[in-house]
Write a protein that holds these residues in place. Structure first.
Motif, PDB file in Angstrom:
ATOM      1  N   TYR A  85      64.637 129.671 -72.187  1.00  0.00           N
ATOM      2  CA  TYR A  85      65.673 129.992 -73.168  1.00  0.00           C
ATOM      3  C   TYR A  85      65.887 131.474 -73.461  1.00  0.00           C
ATOM      4  O   TYR A  85      66.965 131.848 -73.875  1.00  0.00           O
ATOM      5  N   ILE A  86      64.883 132.306 -73.283  1.00  0.00           N
ATOM      6  CA  ILE A  86      65.058 133.711 -73.683  1.00  0.00           C
ATOM      7  C   ILE A  86      65.173 134.643 -72.484  1.00  0.00           C
ATOM      8  O   ILE A  86      66.050 135.483 -72.434  1.00  0.00           O
ATOM      9  N   PHE A  87      64.288 134.497 -71.506  1.00  0.00           N
ATOM     10  CA  PHE A  87      64.325 135.418 -70.373  1.00  0.00           C
ATOM     11  C   PHE A  87      65.540 135.125 -69.507  1.00  0.00           C
ATOM     12  O   PHE A  87      66.000 133.992 -69.435  1.00  0.00           O
ATOM     13  N   PRO A  88      66.068 136.135 -68.819  1.00  0.00           N
ATOM     14  CA  PRO A  88      67.254 135.911 -67.975  1.00  0.00           C
ATOM     15  C   PRO A  88      67.005 134.827 -66.944  1.00  0.00           C
ATOM     16  O   PRO A  88      65.957 134.789 -66.316  1.00  0.00           O
ATOM     17  N   THR A  89      67.987 133.965 -66.770  1.00  0.00           N
ATOM     18  CA  THR A  89      67.830 132.831 -65.853  1.00  0.00           C
ATOM     19  C   THR A  89      68.639 133.002 -64.578  1.00  0.00           C
ATOM     20  O   THR A  89      68.846 132.040 -63.859  1.00  0.00           O
ATOM     21  N   GLY A  90      69.110 134.209 -64.296  1.00  0.00           N
ATOM     22  CA  GLY A  90      69.938 134.432 -63.118  1.00  0.00           C
ATOM     23  C   GLY A  90      69.227 134.090 -61.824  1.00  0.00           C
ATOM     24  O   GLY A  90      69.790 133.473 -60.936  1.00  0.00           O
ATOM     25  N   GLY A  91      67.950 134.456 -61.720  1.00  0.00           N
ATOM     26  CA  GLY A  91      67.212 134.192 -60.494  1.00  0.00           C
ATOM     27  C   GLY A  91      66.543 132.837 -60.476  1.00  0.00           C
ATOM     28  O   GLY A  91      65.924 132.453 -59.499  1.00  0.00           O
ATOM     29  N   GLN A  92      66.658 132.084 -61.577  1.00  0.00           N
ATOM     30  CA  GLN A  92      65.994 130.800 -61.690  1.00  0.00           C
ATOM     31  C   GLN A  92      66.847 129.714 -61.051  1.00  0.00           C
ATOM     32  O   GLN A  92      68.024 129.573 -61.369  1.00  0.00           O
ATOM     33  N   THR A  93      66.256 128.956 -60.142  1.00  0.00           N
ATOM     34  CA  THR A  93      66.996 127.850 -59.542  1.00  0.00           C
ATOM     35  C   THR A  93      67.032 126.684 -60.525  1.00  0.00           C
ATOM     36  O   THR A  93      66.279 126.650 -61.488  1.00  0.00           O
ATOM     37  N   LEU A  94      67.905 125.736 -60.253  1.00  0.00           N
ATOM     38  CA  LEU A  94      68.024 124.573 -61.125  1.00  0.00           C
ATOM     39  C   LEU A  94      66.733 123.759 -61.108  1.00  0.00           C
ATOM     40  O   LEU A  94      66.307 123.247 -62.141  1.00  0.00           O
ATOM     41  N   ASN A  95      66.091 123.659 -59.934  1.00  0.00           N
ATOM     42  CA  ASN A  95      64.838 122.910 -59.842  1.00  0.00           C
ATOM     43  C   ASN A  95      63.734 123.570 -60.652  1.00  0.00           C
ATOM     44  O   ASN A  95      62.922 122.894 -61.275  1.00  0.00           O
ATOM     45  N   THR A  96      63.691 124.908 -60.647  1.00  0.00           N
ATOM     46  CA  THR A  96      62.700 125.619 -61.456  1.00  0.00           C
ATOM     47  C   THR A  96      62.944 125.363 -62.931  1.00  0.00           C
ATOM     48  O   THR A  96      62.012 125.120 -63.696  1.00  0.00           O
ATOM     49  N   SER A  97      64.187 125.409 -63.345  1.00  0.00           N
ATOM     50  CA  SER A  97      64.536 125.135 -64.736  1.00  0.00           C
ATOM     51  C   SER A  97      64.149 123.709 -65.132  1.00  0.00           C
ATOM     52  O   SER A  97      63.644 123.471 -66.224  1.00  0.00           O
ATOM     53  N   LYS A  98      64.375 122.760 -64.230  1.00  0.00           N
ATOM     54  CA  LYS A  98      63.985 121.376 -64.494  1.00  0.00           C
ATOM     55  C   LYS A  98      62.471 121.252 -64.643  1.00  0.00           C
ATOM     56  O   LYS A  98      61.984 120.575 -65.543  1.00  0.00           O
ATOM     57  N   LEU A  99      61.745 121.913 -63.762  1.00  0.00           N
ATOM     58  CA  LEU A  99      60.288 121.853 -63.808  1.00  0.00           C
ATOM     59  C   LEU A  99      59.752 122.459 -65.102  1.00  0.00           C
ATOM     60  O   LEU A  99      58.879 121.887 -65.758  1.00  0.00           O
ATOM     61  N   LEU A 100      60.289 123.611 -65.496  1.00  0.00           N
ATOM     62  CA  LEU A 100      59.857 124.251 -66.733  1.00  0.00           C
ATOM     63  C   LEU A 100      60.192 123.382 -67.944  1.00  0.00           C
ATOM     64  O   LEU A 100      59.390 123.264 -68.872  1.00  0.00           O
TER      65      LEU A 100
END
Length: 198
Positions: free
Chosen positions: A142-157
Motif C-alpha cells: 500500500y505505501i511503497f511504489p508498486t510500479g515494478g511489482q507484478t500482479l502475482n507478487t501483489s497477490k502473494l503479499l
C-alpha cells in the motif's frame, strides 16, 4: 499489544493499575473507530470511480489496488487519498511499536540475570515476528511504489497479510506453552521411532 508488553516489562509493578479493563476497552475502541473512519472515507472515494472496461478483478479478493487498475477515471484522486490515509493508518501503529520495543529492549538489557533477559525476549519475540511479517507486507502493497511489482507478487503479499499472518498467530503463541511443546516433542519422537523402524 506492544504497549501491553511495554508496560509489563518496563513498569511491572504498575501494570494492573495502568492496563485496566477501561484502558483496554478505550484502546480497542480507538482502533475500531479509526479503522471504520478511514474505511468510510476510502469507500466514498471508491464510489466515485468509473469503470469502462472489463469488470473482472484479477485478485483473491476485492482489494483497493487491483480495483484501481480496472478503473478508467478518478484513479489519481483515489491514489492520492490512499497514500494520504495509508501514512497515518500504517505509520502511527508502527511508530508506537518501534518506540515500545526500543524501550523494552533497553529495559531488558539492564536486567542483571541472563535467565530474566531470555524470558523477557521470548515473551516479546513471538509478537514481534508476527508484527514484522504483517507490516512489511502491508507497507510493500500500500505505501511503497508498486510500479515494478507484478500482479502475482501483489497477490502473494496480500495473501501473506490476510491469510498467513492470522494462520501463524496461534502457532507462534502456542509454541511458548509448555504443554504444547511437550505434545509436539512426543509426536516428533513417535514419528522418528516409526521412521527408524521402517
Amino acid at each position: 499489544m506492544s504497549y501491553d508488553r511495554y508496560v509489563a516489562i518496563c513498569n511491572p509493578l504498575l501494570y494492573s493499575s495502568i492496563m485496566t479493563k477501561t484502558c483496554c476497552v478505550i484502546l480497542a475502541a480507538m482502533c475500531w473507530v479509526l479503522s471504520f473512519f478511514f474505511s468510510f472515507i476510502e469507500t466514498l472515494f471508491i464510489s466515485n470511480l468509473t469503470f469502462c472496461g472489463p469488470n473482472i478483478i484479477d485478485h483473491f479478493f476485492c482489494d483497493l489496488v487491483p480495483l484501481m487498475k480496472i478503473a478508467c477515471s478518478g484513479v489519481y484522486t483515489m491514489e492520492l487519498v490512499n497514500y494520504i490515509l495509508s501514512f497515518p493508518l500504517l505509520l502511527s501503529p508502527i511508530t508506537i511499536i518501534i518506540i515500545s520495543y526500543t524501550n523494552i529492549i533497553v529495559t531488558i538489557l539492564r536486567f542483571q540475570s541472563r535467565i530474566s533477559r531470555q524470558k523477557a525476549f521470548s515473551t516479546c519475540s513471538s509478537h514481534l515476528i508476527v508484527v514484522i511479517i504483517f507490516y512489511v507486507t502491508l507497507l510493500s502493497v500500500y505505501i511503497f511504489p508498486t510500479g515494478g511489482q507484478t500482479l502475482n507478487t501483489s497477490k502473494l503479499l496480500s495473501l501473506l497479510y490476510t491469510v498467513f499472518t492470522p494462520f501463524i498467530n496461534p502457532i507462534i503463541y502456542s509454541l511458548r506453552n509448555k504443554e504444547i511443546k511437550k505434545s509436539l516433542q512426543e509426536i516428533f519422537n513417535k514419528y522418528c521411532i516409526c521412521c527408524y523402524i521402517l
